[in-house]
Design a protein around this motif. Structure first.
Motif, PDB file in Angstrom:
ATOM      1  N   ALA A 122      19.410  38.067  34.729  1.00  0.00           N
ATOM      2  CA  ALA A 122      20.409  39.123  34.551  1.00  0.00           C
ATOM      3  C   ALA A 122      20.833  39.685  35.900  1.00  0.00           C
ATOM      4  CB  ALA A 122      19.849  40.228  33.661  1.00  0.00           C
ATOM      5  N   THR A 123      19.902  39.825  36.822  1.00  0.00           N
ATOM      6  CA  THR A 123      20.227  40.322  38.159  1.00  0.00           C
ATOM      7  C   THR A 123      21.157  39.350  38.878  1.00  0.00           C
ATOM      8  OG1 THR A 123      18.096  41.454  38.269  1.00  0.00           O
ATOM      9  CG2 THR A 123      19.238  41.092  40.343  1.00  0.00           C
ATOM     10  N   ARG A 124      20.886  38.046  38.763  1.00  0.00           N
ATOM     11  CA  ARG A 124      21.768  37.042  39.385  1.00  0.00           C
ATOM     12  C   ARG A 124      23.167  37.101  38.790  1.00  0.00           C
ATOM     13  NH1 ARG A 124      17.119  33.917  38.990  1.00  0.00           N
ATOM     14  NH2 ARG A 124      17.863  32.899  37.109  1.00  0.00           N
ATOM     15  N   GLU A 125      23.234  37.262  37.473  1.00  0.00           N
ATOM     16  CA  GLU A 125      24.544  37.334  36.807  1.00  0.00           C
ATOM     17  C   GLU A 125      25.313  38.574  37.259  1.00  0.00           C
ATOM     18  OE1 GLU A 125      27.711  36.257  34.216  1.00  0.00           O
ATOM     19  OE2 GLU A 125      26.104  35.165  35.199  1.00  0.00           O
ATOM     20  N   LEU A 126      24.635  39.698  37.372  1.00  0.00           N
ATOM     21  CA  LEU A 126      25.299  40.906  37.862  1.00  0.00           C
ATOM     22  C   LEU A 126      25.788  40.734  39.293  1.00  0.00           C
ATOM     23  CD1 LEU A 126      23.006  43.686  36.392  1.00  0.00           C
ATOM     24  CD2 LEU A 126      25.357  43.187  35.758  1.00  0.00           C
ATOM     25  N   ASP A 127      24.986  40.107  40.131  1.00  0.00           N
ATOM     26  CA  ASP A 127      25.407  39.842  41.507  1.00  0.00           C
ATOM     27  C   ASP A 127      26.627  38.936  41.538  1.00  0.00           C
ATOM     28  OD1 ASP A 127      23.344  41.416  42.435  1.00  0.00           O
ATOM     29  OD2 ASP A 127      22.007  39.728  42.895  1.00  0.00           O
ATOM     30  N   ARG A 128      26.623  37.907  40.678  1.00  0.00           N
ATOM     31  CA  ARG A 128      27.763  36.985  40.614  1.00  0.00           C
ATOM     32  C   ARG A 128      29.023  37.722  40.181  1.00  0.00           C
ATOM     33  NH1 ARG A 128      30.768  34.232  37.231  1.00  0.00           N
ATOM     34  NH2 ARG A 128      29.747  35.033  35.384  1.00  0.00           N
ATOM     35  N   LEU A 129      28.901  38.578  39.172  1.00  0.00           N
ATOM     36  CA  LEU A 129      30.058  39.332  38.686  1.00  0.00           C
ATOM     37  C   LEU A 129      30.570  40.317  39.735  1.00  0.00           C
ATOM     38  CD1 LEU A 129      28.927  39.972  35.015  1.00  0.00           C
ATOM     39  CD2 LEU A 129      30.719  38.421  35.805  1.00  0.00           C
ATOM     40  N   ARG A 130      29.648  40.951  40.454  1.00  0.00           N
ATOM     41  CA  ARG A 130      30.063  41.864  41.526  1.00  0.00           C
ATOM     42  C   ARG A 130      30.829  41.118  42.608  1.00  0.00           C
ATOM     43  NH1 ARG A 130      24.816  43.957  41.452  1.00  0.00           N
ATOM     44  NH2 ARG A 130      24.767  45.720  40.058  1.00  0.00           N
ATOM     45  N   ALA A 131      30.323  39.947  42.993  1.00  0.00           N
ATOM     46  CA  ALA A 131      30.987  39.149  44.026  1.00  0.00           C
ATOM     47  C   ALA A 131      32.372  38.715  43.552  1.00  0.00           C
ATOM     48  CB  ALA A 131      30.132  37.937  44.375  1.00  0.00           C
ATOM     49  N   ALA A 132      32.477  38.287  42.305  1.00  0.00           N
ATOM     50  CA  ALA A 132      33.778  37.870  41.766  1.00  0.00           C
ATOM     51  C   ALA A 132      34.740  39.050  41.734  1.00  0.00           C
ATOM     52  CB  ALA A 132      33.602  37.275  40.369  1.00  0.00           C
ATOM     53  N   HIS A 133      34.238  40.208  41.365  1.00  0.00           N
ATOM     54  CA  HIS A 133      35.076  41.410  41.329  1.00  0.00           C
ATOM     55  C   HIS A 133      35.560  41.763  42.731  1.00  0.00           C
ATOM     56  CE1 HIS A 133      36.608  45.304  40.170  1.00  0.00           C
ATOM     57  NE2 HIS A 133      35.865  45.858  41.119  1.00  0.00           N
ATOM     58  N   ASN A 134      34.658  41.715  43.701  1.00  0.00           N
ATOM     59  CA  ASN A 134      35.025  42.029  45.082  1.00  0.00           C
ATOM     60  C   ASN A 134      36.027  41.008  45.630  1.00  0.00           C
ATOM     61  OD1 ASN A 134      33.428  44.286  45.094  1.00  0.00           O
ATOM     62  ND2 ASN A 134      31.672  43.252  45.997  1.00  0.00           N
ATOM     63  N   ASP A 135      35.843  39.728  45.311  1.00  0.00           N
ATOM     64  CA  ASP A 135      36.791  38.693  45.744  1.00  0.00           C
ATOM     65  C   ASP A 135      38.159  38.943  45.145  1.00  0.00           C
ATOM     66  OD1 ASP A 135      34.802  37.496  47.205  1.00  0.00           O
ATOM     67  OD2 ASP A 135      34.415  35.888  45.749  1.00  0.00           O
ATOM     68  N   HIS A 136      38.189  39.283  43.878  1.00  0.00           N
ATOM     69  CA  HIS A 136      39.451  39.558  43.192  1.00  0.00           C
ATOM     70  C   HIS A 136      40.143  40.770  43.814  1.00  0.00           C
ATOM     71  CE1 HIS A 136      42.386  39.770  39.999  1.00  0.00           C
ATOM     72  NE2 HIS A 136      42.065  41.027  39.778  1.00  0.00           N
ATOM     73  N   ARG A 137      39.362  41.788  44.129  1.00  0.00           N
ATOM     74  CA  ARG A 137      39.910  42.990  44.762  1.00  0.00           C
ATOM     75  C   ARG A 137      40.463  42.666  46.143  1.00  0.00           C
ATOM     76  NH1 ARG A 137      35.875  47.861  44.808  1.00  0.00           N
ATOM     77  NH2 ARG A 137      35.531  46.911  46.810  1.00  0.00           N
ATOM     78  N   ASP A 138      39.737  41.834  46.898  1.00  0.00           N
ATOM     79  CA  ASP A 138      40.189  41.453  48.242  1.00  0.00           C
ATOM     80  C   ASP A 138      41.476  40.632  48.186  1.00  0.00           C
ATOM     81  OD1 ASP A 138      38.018  42.763  49.282  1.00  0.00           O
ATOM     82  OD2 ASP A 138      36.829  40.944  49.594  1.00  0.00           O
ATOM     83  N   ASP A 139      41.611  39.795  47.147  1.00  0.00           N
ATOM     84  CA  ASP A 139      42.832  38.970  47.003  1.00  0.00           C
ATOM     85  C   ASP A 139      44.061  39.830  46.734  1.00  0.00           C
ATOM     86  OD1 ASP A 139      41.338  36.717  47.417  1.00  0.00           O
ATOM     87  OD2 ASP A 139      41.174  36.174  45.294  1.00  0.00           O
ATOM     88  N   ARG A 140      43.872  40.949  46.061  1.00  0.00           N
ATOM     89  CA  ARG A 140      44.999  41.822  45.727  1.00  0.00           C
ATOM     90  C   ARG A 140      45.479  42.604  46.938  1.00  0.00           C
ATOM     91  NH1 ARG A 140      43.310  45.092  40.512  1.00  0.00           N
ATOM     92  NH2 ARG A 140      44.336  46.618  41.801  1.00  0.00           N
ATOM     93  N   GLU A 141      44.660  42.761  47.932  1.00  0.00           N
ATOM     94  CA  GLU A 141      45.049  43.566  49.113  1.00  0.00           C
ATOM     95  C   GLU A 141      45.832  42.785  50.099  1.00  0.00           C
ATOM     96  OE1 GLU A 141      41.399  45.100  50.632  1.00  0.00           O
ATOM     97  OE2 GLU A 141      41.237  46.571  49.056  1.00  0.00           O
TER      98      GLU A 141
END
Length: 59
Positions: A40-59
């Motif tokens: 579950a911790t790995r999955e949360l880390d993966r989701l956080r990274a994907a969210h941050n990547d998505h946020r960075d792409d929008r900027e």
């Protein structure tokens, strides 16, 4: 009056069948936030990274 209150309170608290009680290890239950499995911790880390990547792409 006090007797009926005491009886109601005792009936409310007591478990009818002691076999139905939940038995545990006796250890304190930790905050659920700290009980996550490694998967579950790995999955949360993966989701956080994907969210941050998505946020960075929008900027």
């Amino acid at each position: 009056m006090l007797r009926s209150i005491r009886t109601r309170l005792r009936d409310w608290i007591v478990v009818a069948d002691p076999e139905e009680r939940i038995e545990g290890s006796g250890e304190a239950i930790a905050d659920p936030q700290h009980r996550r499995s490694p998967a579950a911790t790995r999955e949360l880390d993966r989701l956080r990274a994907a969210h941050n990547d998505h946020r960075d792409d929008r900027e």
